[in-house]
Enzyme design. Sequence first.
Site, PDB file in Angstrom:
ATOM      1  N   TYR A  64       0.838  -1.207   0.000  1.00 56.66           N
ATOM      2  CA  TYR A  64       0.000   0.000   0.000  1.00 56.66           C
ATOM      3  C   TYR A  64       0.873   1.258   0.000  1.00 56.66           C
ATOM      4  CZ  TYR A  64      -3.322   3.325   2.253  1.00 56.66           C
ATOM      5  OH  TYR A  64      -4.108   4.401   2.594  1.00 56.66           O
ATOM      6  N   ALA A  65       1.833   1.288   0.928  1.00 57.36           N
ATOM      7  CA  ALA A  65       2.698   2.473   1.039  1.00 57.36           C
ATOM      8  C   ALA A  65       3.518   2.674  -0.235  1.00 57.36           C
ATOM      9  CB  ALA A  65       3.629   2.320   2.245  1.00 57.36           C
ATOM     10  N   ASN A  84      -3.786   8.797  10.813  1.00 57.82           N
ATOM     11  CA  ASN A  84      -4.763   8.042  11.602  1.00 57.82           C
ATOM     12  C   ASN A  84      -6.016   8.839  11.964  1.00 57.82           C
ATOM     13  OD1 ASN A  84      -1.937   6.695  12.031  1.00 57.82           O
ATOM     14  ND2 ASN A  84      -3.427   5.134  12.520  1.00 57.82           N
ATOM     15  N   GLY A  86       2.043  -6.829  21.132  1.00 61.48           N
ATOM     16  CA  GLY A  86       2.103  -6.174  22.445  1.00 61.48           C
ATOM     17  C   GLY A  86       1.531  -4.764  22.473  1.00 61.48           C
ATOM     18  N   ARG A 106       0.811   5.778  17.674  1.00 60.69           N
ATOM     19  CA  ARG A 106       0.166   6.537  16.606  1.00 60.69           C
ATOM     20  C   ARG A 106      -0.368   7.832  17.209  1.00 60.69           C
ATOM     21  NH1 ARG A 106       2.265   2.973  14.256  1.00 60.69           N
ATOM     22  NH2 ARG A 106       1.418   1.622  12.624  1.00 60.69           N
ATOM     23  N   SER A 125       5.084   0.032  11.538  1.00 62.49           N
ATOM     24  CA  SER A 125       5.885   1.226  11.831  1.00 62.49           C
ATOM     25  C   SER A 125       5.644   1.535  13.303  1.00 62.49           C
ATOM     26  CB  SER A 125       5.507   2.396  10.928  1.00 62.49           C
ATOM     27  OG  SER A 125       4.152   2.698  11.056  1.00 62.49           O
ATOM     28  N   ARG A 147       4.631   7.208  14.539  1.00 59.61           N
ATOM     29  CA  ARG A 147       4.247   8.041  13.402  1.00 59.61           C
ATOM     30  C   ARG A 147       3.793   9.397  13.910  1.00 59.61           C
ATOM     31  NH1 ARG A 147       0.151   4.839   9.872  1.00 59.61           N
ATOM     32  NH2 ARG A 147       1.671   3.313   9.172  1.00 59.61           N
TER      33      ARG A 147
HETATM   34  N1  UDP Z   1      -3.423  -2.837  15.745  1.00 64.55           N
HETATM   35  C1  UDP Z   1      -3.661  -3.624  16.875  1.00 64.55           C
HETATM   36  N2  UDP Z   1      -4.844  -4.295  16.942  1.00 64.55           N
HETATM   37  C2  UDP Z   1      -5.796  -4.235  15.981  1.00 64.55           C
HETATM   38  C3  UDP Z   1      -5.546  -3.404  14.852  1.00 64.55           C
HETATM   39  C4  UDP Z   1      -4.344  -2.737  14.770  1.00 64.55           C
HETATM   40  O1  UDP Z   1      -2.828  -3.720  17.776  1.00 64.55           O
HETATM   41  O2  UDP Z   1      -6.843  -4.860  16.139  1.00 64.55           O
HETATM   42  C5  UDP Z   1      -2.160  -2.075  15.669  1.00 64.55           C
HETATM   43  C6  UDP Z   1      -1.357  -2.241  14.388  1.00 64.55           C
HETATM   44  O3  UDP Z   1      -0.494  -3.338  14.466  1.00 64.55           O
HETATM   45  C7  UDP Z   1      -0.621  -0.909  14.339  1.00 64.55           C
HETATM   46  C8  UDP Z   1      -1.605   0.091  14.931  1.00 64.55           C
HETATM   47  O4  UDP Z   1      -2.524  -0.692  15.695  1.00 64.55           O
HETATM   48  O5  UDP Z   1       0.505  -0.952  15.195  1.00 64.55           O
HETATM   49  C9  UDP Z   1      -2.378   0.913  13.915  1.00 64.55           C
HETATM   50  O6  UDP Z   1      -2.893   0.031  12.960  1.00 64.55           O
HETATM   51  P1  UDP Z   1      -3.950   0.454  11.854  1.00 64.55           P
HETATM   52  O7  UDP Z   1      -4.336  -0.803  11.148  1.00 64.55           O
HETATM   53  O8  UDP Z   1      -5.046   1.250  12.432  1.00 64.55           O
HETATM   54  O9  UDP Z   1      -3.226   1.367  10.797  1.00 64.55           O
HETATM   55  P2  UDP Z   1      -1.747   1.948  10.593  1.00 64.55           P
HETATM   56  O10 UDP Z   1      -1.615   3.122  11.483  1.00 64.55           O
HETATM   57  O11 UDP Z   1      -0.750   0.858  10.929  1.00 64.55           O
HETATM   58  O12 UDP Z   1      -1.721   2.304   9.160  1.00 64.55           O
END
Ligand code: UDP
Length: 337
Positions: free
Chosen positions: A146-147, A172, A211, A216, A295, A298
């Site tokens: 995607y990125a 986000n 974990g 974010r 990542s 962010r």
């Molecule tokens: N994440 C999580 N549980 C979930 C969904 C996401 O721990 O049920 C984590 C994911 O691994 C990431 C962060 O939450 O570290 C944000 O994920 P998201 O899919 O919302 O989008 P991203 O910011 O990575 O594009």
Amino acid sequence: MALVGCGGFIGSHLLKAILERTRWRVFGVDLDPYRIQEHLANERLEFLCGDLAERSIVNRIAQYPVVVNLAAICTPSRYMSEAASVIRSNYDHPARLADACAKSGSWLIHFSTSEIYGKTSADSGLLDEDTSEITLGPVPASRWSYATAKLLTERYLFALENLRWTIVRPFNFVGPYMDFMPGVDGEGIPRVLANFSAALVRGEPMKLVDGGLAKRSFTSVHDAVDFMFCLFENDSQGVGQVFNVGNPHNELTIAELANKMRKVFAEIKGVDESLVPLPEVVDGALYYGRGYEDSLRRMPSVQKAERLLGFKALTPLDCALKESLSWFVDHYQIVAE
Ligand code: UDP
């Protein structure tokens, strides 16, 4: 103006605000009008069910002087399972639209992603639109499909002669109508806020990927809409620029987010927090599929949007969470029972 993806999470909020705050006419394109039912009878909206895969639609869109493109596959679990479609939707289609806009002279406002900053480490600092280095994971790590596609689109817009463009990188965004509830109105794993909300409504534990240590900074979708109006009003400052749209004051780890959401959910339901299941830790590659990487931080620099457009995101995280989760509970409660 033309609004591509007007029925999506961000698009539906932007469409509503445009219809309410202006007298503009909108040509809206989306595959699914479910979030915008209330506007379909509005005489200032012409809605077309379709997407950028159809060339005739691309040419029609490019007839409008301002084109906002929000259309994208942006469901994280699909970055691994359907990488080819993700790349087509996030590179081929917008590149085709950019070509058409370059020809017609339209101003193309393209929604990219903060994910293009890539595999940032836990101690990475502010991410700057014009100076941050970008490191994406290796090719077998399809998380970055995607990125990579979004980044290539950015580079293509930057390289095209004769195109008036602006790139928006959302950090986000959260709010009502975000994503979907798995098994109800969508499949796969939605972004974290929707996935946690779905778990809470179902009385299941929220899943902390690896974990929940990643950080974010969350941004209210209403701030994002305000950003767009600042951009519309300052086009001469915005053309040829990339903007982070985020709120650096709303940063926390995903584990902290889960704890906050437990509290907010208990308040909304009027129950004791101890009755809400505790989150549980899951392995990222098992949960999302092979090729998942993350990542770890962010954090946006937001100076440029403030300096050039006078925009600053103001909504505190607690307000945004309360609004989003209350909406989710109301909207899906009956389904879950
Ligand atoms: N994440 C999580 N549980 C979930 C969904 C996401 O721990 O049920 C984590 C994911 O691994 C990431 C962060 O939450 O570290 C944000 O994920 P998201 O899919 O919302 O989008 P991203 O910011 O990575 O594009």
